[in-house]
Structures are given as structure tokens and as C-alpha cells.
Scaffold this active site. Structure first.
Site, PDB file in Angstrom:
ATOM      1  N   GLU A  46      -9.892 -46.716  72.180  1.00 36.41           N
ATOM      2  CA  GLU A  46     -10.352 -45.552  71.698  1.00 36.41           C
ATOM      3  C   GLU A  46     -11.373 -44.602  72.499  1.00 36.41           C
ATOM      4  O   GLU A  46     -12.364 -45.214  73.120  1.00 36.41           O
ATOM      5  CB  GLU A  46     -11.137 -45.880  70.443  1.00 36.41           C
ATOM      6  N   LYS A 120      -6.260 -40.050  63.813  1.00 35.63           N
ATOM      7  CA  LYS A 120      -7.065 -41.132  63.028  1.00 35.63           C
ATOM      8  C   LYS A 120      -7.186 -40.692  61.630  1.00 35.63           C
ATOM      9  O   LYS A 120      -7.543 -39.691  61.104  1.00 35.63           O
ATOM     10  CB  LYS A 120      -8.399 -41.476  63.665  1.00 35.63           C
ATOM     11  N   CYS A 157      -8.851 -47.822  65.622  1.00 41.83           N
ATOM     12  CA  CYS A 157     -10.019 -48.636  65.206  1.00 41.83           C
ATOM     13  C   CYS A 157     -10.096 -48.741  63.702  1.00 41.83           C
ATOM     14  O   CYS A 157      -9.028 -49.557  62.990  1.00 41.83           O
ATOM     15  CB  CYS A 157     -10.996 -47.724  65.858  1.00 41.83           C
TER      16      CYS A 157
END
Lengths: 290, 290
Positions: A46, A120, A157
Site C-alpha cells: 500500500e 479503498k 489494507c
């Protein structure tokens, strides 16, 4: 019995420099090395182009790091994928579109084209991970990208903690979910001084759980090293549909390779029937709320 | 920081006899022993009153084992809970109501009253586990039972593979999910002869994943021993919200005890924000289908 579909997966567990150029150069070097060792699907961490600025509650200078997609970085990464004839999960990039910034992963095919872009969805906001001050949230459920080397979903994540995300990807046919990641032990107040915690073990367990519950491969590619007061613990791993760890990193910079068999998920799903025997008519509670 | 709420959990990992009376008598003895050692929440395995008849594709003689709830067995178990002043998760009972049979767990409070009845929602159907020939499916999402010793949800065996189930229980406030279980290694064709599998490891991983993703305690109480060609591997366990195993059985009959702190789930949930940062507006895919 259907044929085996073996492929080598490469995870680049990187330490980061301050300069975007230095990080990009290192990524190119490591991708080429992983490809030379046979990896056909390669992932970066990331926000691999810089320090993890979300450690600070609001570092407005970091806003300038955001870039357009497509842009210079995606051009370079696309050319790299074509050069190495790989599927490249390009970690994530700090994206800006209009006035909104996102934490965005691009997936490149072996011809260099962008075959997917994922923003995300789940954005954390707690001490050491103040991401809501830096990123808007994506507004799309996970997609599955059909590539010459397998059907892949990408999360970023914090998404990796959400069983809803992994389940939706599996329902759409993902054989493998790759999570570019930036997790470490931050200097924060413990939940309770009387309760010891192991963030890395908990983090791995949540994701190995997704592998087992969905009968798919899970790969997490974490950054590593110390940044400000946070120790990014690395520990990148690949788990198979039987919940076995095929590769696991320590807390040093390295390339992890794992041989996986992408015929395995569908065979396991047919045998264990977890996707068939669901009761979506009873799951209404999952879609209530904000 | 809120106060700690410590309680001892007892899992009775039993081998089964053919006779219901013998199994019930053994259960009474083991419950009393666990209570004498301080356990306040005690669980029995799935279908603990007899052999696991679903090994056979259709053993119609087993249909006669079904009983009414409330009935003689629930009377005995309720009296036991009152005698020991415990919360008793009475494994599961082969229930008949009208013409339909269910796999049903009753939860008894320390006053002996039934405080919950749960009918297994996800019913497996594969070699060695032909449950759809024996049980109708429940038609209710998991409930959370407020007891003097904690807020508990109960699932039964195959439910433990479904992250939807655990998530719904957590959203409703469960601090602990207990799964009475009957899982073993059956003599079946492997998914693929080239792929080794570890059912017990996979089974544990799926559930420890629920503990981490939801920040709750998970307890699985499995039966143990050989029945026909199936080896019930025991391996009952308690996992905490940090994915640590607090207790884990081998493949022998035994009482597992674990000290848990039921203040921990809410503290962990507040810190990691997994329930707060969900995106139910993106989860529509989860409720589609049959």
C-alpha cells in the site's frame, strides 16, 4: 478432476524512502527480480511511493503527493508489467480526482494495460492510522479481474479485516484476493493494560479465516520497517484455501514467492459447499445501517 | 476503562454411547465436574445424546430419536443448570415439531429456564455429513441471549464456517459465540489427490478468523472419538478477540476450561472500529440468491 493451474505469486515486502522516485526505482528492481524467478502475479505494498503519512493526524503537505490516474506512475507500472509479462497489482497510489483524494490500486495485465482500478472502501481512523483525513472512500463493491494467470480481486489494507469484502469477492468468482497493506505496531494506548495483544497474529488470523471460509487464496503484501514511531512488521503471507501458510515474511525487506494452484478454490468450494449452502434470505441484517 | 468481567467457560468434549440415557448421564456428570471447577458457562457438543447418525446417507431408524422441545431432555438439562447455577448451552437435540425435524440447541439460564432455542440454519450435505436428509433448516438469524454471565449467541457446527452468521451475532451484541459441533475426518474422496488437506486446521482457522474480524470470543465444543468410519477429532477450543487460543483439546474425552474477560470484546471493537466502519450500502450482493 479438472487440470491443475499452477502459478507463482510474488509479494514485494518493501521498506520505503522519502522520495517517490527512489521507491519507484526500487519497486522496478524488485519486480524484475521476482519475475526473473518465475513470478507471474506480483504485488506491491500500500502507498509504496512514500512514507505512510497517515501516522500524522493531518499532514497537509502530504496532500501534494496525490497524483492523477492514469498518470506518470501508472504509465511506468504498465510498461513494467508488459516488459516482464506479468500481472502487476501495483500496490496503491495516492490518487486525486477533482478535489477528492483516494487510496487506489491499479491492476495491470501482461500487455501493460490497466485491467482494473480499485479505490479503498473501508477507511480506518484511529491513532497512527488517520486515513479519513487523507482519503475519500471508494463507492464500489470488490471486482474480480480476469487475467491470463487467474481471477483476482484486490482490497487494500483495512479492507482485509472485513469478511463482507472477502465473501463478495468469492461470490463473484475470485480465486485469489491480494491486499496491499500498511500495518504496523503504532505507539498507542493499549485497549486495556491488563490485556496483552498481538496485532500481527490477529491480522493474519482474520485473513486466513477468509481463506478457509471462502476456499480461496489470500495474499497480504505489507510494507516493512520503522517510520516515525510505527514499526511496520512485514509478515506478508500467502494462505491457501485449506488455511495453510505457503509463505510468510519476517520484518525485513524481501521478495516472497509462493507456488499456488488456482484450480484448488473451485474444487474446494464444490466439496465444502460454503457458497452453495448460504442463507442470503436470512442475511438482511448485514445490509442495514449507514 | 470499564471494569473487567471475568468468567470461566467450560466445554465438554464428549465421546458418545449408543444409548441416549448413557450420554445424558455422562453429560450430567461432566457438567457437575466443570461447575465444581468454577465454570459458569458450560457447553455440550452437537447431538450429544447419540451417535452421529448423519454419517449414513439415510438411516430412517434414526428418525425415532427425535423428541419434542420442551420435553423430557430439556427438563433434565434445565434442572441441571439450576442445580449448578450455570448458563448451559445444551449441545443440540434432535427435535421434532409436527412433521419436521430440526437440529436444535437450547440455552438454559441459572434459574433453569430456557432462555433461547436455536435451530441450525446452515445444513451440510456431503459424504459422511448427510444432514439434509435428517433436518429441516431453521428460519431465523442468530439471536443474542443476555445471561447473567454474558451476552451469548449459539450456532451449530456447519454454521461456524459462515462469516455472515458470526458477523450478524456480533452486530447484535454477542460477546461470545458458542458452536456445539460434530466434525471429524470422514472416509471420503479427497478434493484432489495432489492436494493434502488438514480439516481440523482449516476448521479452527475459519472460526479464529471470526474472533479477530468481530473482536469477540469464539468457542467450539466438538464431539470426539471414532464412530463408524469417521474420526471425530475433538480439538475443541476457545479463541479470544485477539485471535489467541486460550484452550485447545486433543482427540480424547475431556473438560476444557478457559478464563475469559467479557469486557474485552466491546473495548476491542471500540478500538479497531470494525463494526463502525462497515459499508452496508455496498454489501447488497450478500443478500442476493435463494
Amino acid at each position: 478432476m479438472s487440470e491443475h493451474r499452477n502459478v507463482t505469486l510474488g509479494l514485494l515486502q518493501m521498506t520505503m524512502e522519502d522520495s517517490a522516485e527512489a521507491n519507484l526505482t526500487k519497486a522496478l528492481t524488485m519486480v524484475r527480480e521476482a519475475a526473473s524467478k518465475g513470478a507471474k502475479i506480483i504485488a506491491l505494498p500500500e502507498l509504496f511511493m512514500g512514507p505512510y503519512f497517515c501516522i500524522d493526524e493531518k499532514n497537509t503537505a502530504a496532500f501534494d503527493r496525490a497524483e492523477s490516474i492514469p498518470g506518470k506512475s501508472t504509465e511506468i507500472l504498465g510498461a513494467l508489467a508488459a516488459e516482464c509479462k506479468i500481472v502487476l497489482v501495483g500496490g496503491s497510489i495516492y490518487e486525486i480526482e477533482g478535489k477528492t483524494r483516494y487510496n487506489t490500486s491499479c491492476i495491470f495485465g501482461p500487455d501493460g494495460a490497466v485491467i482494473g482500478r480499485y479505490r479503498k472502501l473501508h477507511i480506518p481512523h484511529d491513532p497512527g492510522f488517520y486515513e479519513q483525513n487523507y482519503f475519500g472512500s471508494g463507492n464500489a463493491a470488490p471486482e474480480v479481474h480476469s487475467t491470463p494467470y487467474g481471477d483476482i480481486a484486490v482490497g487494500i489494507c483495512y479492507d482485509q479485516w472485513f469478511p463482507e469484502f472477502a465473501r463478495m469477492a468469492a461470490l463473484k468468482g475470485a480465486e485469489l484476493i491480494i491486499y496491499p497493506t500498511a500495518i504496523g505496531n503504532a505507539e498507542v494506548e493499549p485497549v486495556d493494560p491488563a490485556i496483552p495483544e498481538d496485532w500481527e497474529g490477529m491480522w493474519r488470523a482474520a485473513q486466513v479465516g477468509h481463506a478457509a471460509s471462502n476456499c480461496i487464496y489470500i495474499a497480504a503484501c505489507n510494507r516493512v520497517g520503522n517510520e516515525a514511531s510505527t514499526h511496520f512488521f512485514g509478515g506478508s503471507f500467502v494462505a491457501d484455501p485449506n488455511a495453510r501458510l505457503l509463505a510468510r515474511g519476517d520484518d525485513t525487506e524481501k521478495i516472497l514467492l509462493a507456488d499456488i494452484d488456482l484450480s484448488y478454490p473451485k474444487k474446494m468450494q464444490a466439496s465444502w459447499r460454503f457458497l452453495l449452502e448460504r442463507r442470503p434470505d436470512m442475511y438482511g441484517e448485514l445490509t442495514k445501517g449507514k
